[in-house]
Design an enzyme around this catalytic site. Structure first.
Site, short mmCIF file in Angstrom:
data_model
loop_
_atom_site.label_atom_id
_atom_site.label_comp_id
_atom_site.label_asym_id
_atom_site.label_seq_id
_atom_site.Cartn_x
_atom_site.Cartn_y
_atom_site.Cartn_z
N ASP A 192 0.86 -1.18 0.00
CA ASP A 192 0.00 0.00 0.00
C ASP A 192 0.90 1.23 0.00
O ASP A 192 1.96 1.22 0.64
CB ASP A 192 -0.85 -0.03 1.28
CG ASP A 192 -2.14 0.75 1.16
OD1 ASP A 192 -2.80 0.64 0.11
OD2 ASP A 192 -2.50 1.46 2.12
N HIS B 290 9.18 -9.21 5.71
CA HIS B 290 9.07 -7.79 5.35
C HIS B 290 10.07 -6.97 6.17
O HIS B 290 10.38 -7.33 7.31
CB HIS B 290 7.63 -7.33 5.65
CG HIS B 290 7.28 -6.02 5.04
ND1 HIS B 290 7.59 -4.81 5.63
CD2 HIS B 290 6.64 -5.71 3.89
CE1 HIS B 290 7.15 -3.83 4.87
NE2 HIS B 290 6.58 -4.33 3.80
N PHE C 251 8.17 1.82 -1.09
CA PHE C 251 9.22 2.05 -0.10
C PHE C 251 9.93 3.41 -0.23
O PHE C 251 10.66 3.82 0.66
CB PHE C 251 10.27 0.92 -0.11
CG PHE C 251 9.71 -0.42 0.26
CD1 PHE C 251 9.33 -0.70 1.57
CD2 PHE C 251 9.55 -1.41 -0.70
CE1 PHE C 251 8.80 -1.94 1.91
CE2 PHE C 251 9.02 -2.65 -0.37
CZ PHE C 251 8.65 -2.92 0.95
N TYR D 164 2.45 4.78 1.14
CA TYR D 164 2.49 5.51 2.41
C TYR D 164 1.29 6.45 2.46
O TYR D 164 0.94 7.08 1.46
CB TYR D 164 3.77 6.34 2.51
CG TYR D 164 5.06 5.56 2.55
CD1 TYR D 164 5.27 4.56 3.50
CD2 TYR D 164 6.09 5.84 1.67
CE1 TYR D 164 6.48 3.86 3.55
CE2 TYR D 164 7.30 5.16 1.71
CZ TYR D 164 7.48 4.16 2.65
OH TYR D 164 8.67 3.48 2.71
#
Length: 220
Positions: free
Chosen positions: A65, A187, A78, A67
């Protein structure tokens, strides 16, 4: 449907853009941008593709998703724009690169520099409401990005897939391990990073594989 996205990604994905689910998704997303605060900026929805030339594609990194904090999301998983504080997962990615390759932490968290070398930084969902995680999940983005991963697998081989966490691993499961390098770990979030992301050495492994394929390594 005519979608503003870099060629030849547009040609690759045009059949998805013409499907009813994508037309419905576009109606939803346009309504959301018109009525509330949505990230990233509309011009950056397809930035992951615009910055990563199809003919240079070497690595696929799958996020989930965007930020949802102010000023963070800009279309690459990221990644954050120059001058924005690094979110925890990005901090941990840079720590692993430092450990793996001996590189210092960069001043900027903007990963355009990776994308331009052939790293597709693909979120599963490409838009989100401000401060509402996963608010655009289940609206059609996942079907679209599943198609992206599938089409890459059909048309390209010798690709490095970095699949961090169970969600990314499920989404990347269509990639053929006989024709590509599949790198899996937990993760990089603080909740899981010490259970196998730190020490995974994915960045050096990716470059070793690319060199074995006669391709330029990524300057991480």
């Amino acid at each position: 449907m005519n979608v503003k996205i870099a060629e030849p990604w547009r040609a690759l994905l045009q059949d998805e853009f013409d499907k009813p689910y994508f037309e419905e998704l576009v109606r939803f997303v346009k309504s959301e941008y018109a009525t509330t605060t949505i990230f990233p900026a509309a011009k950056n929805i397809f930035r992951a593709f615009d910055r990563c030339p199809w003919d240079k594609l070497k690595v696929v990194i799958i996020g989930q998703d965007p930020y949802h904090g102010e000023g963070q999301a800009h279309g690459l998983c990221f990644s954050v724009e120059d001058g924005v504080a690094f979110p925890p997962s990005l901090q941990n990615i840079f720590k692993e690169i430092a450990s793996d390759l001996g590189k210092p932490t960069p001043e900027s968290g903007c990963l355009d520099r990776w994308a331009e070398q052939g790293v597709l930084l693909l979120n599963a969902v490409l838009t989100v409401r401000a401060h509402q995680a996963a608010s655009h999940a289940g609206r059609g983005w996942e079907q679209f990005t599943d198609a992206v991963v599938r089409k890459i697998g059909e048309q390209r081989e010798g690709i490095v897939y970095m699949l961090w966490g169970s969600y990314a691993q499920k989404k990347g499961a269509v990639a053929d391990p006989r024709k590509n390098l599949i790198l899996k770990s937990v993760h990089p979030s603080p909740l899981s990073v010490y259970r196998g992301f730190f020490g995974c050495k994915h960045f050096s492994k990716a470059n070793e594989y690319l060199l074995s394929q006669g391709r330029e390594p990524i300057e991480w």
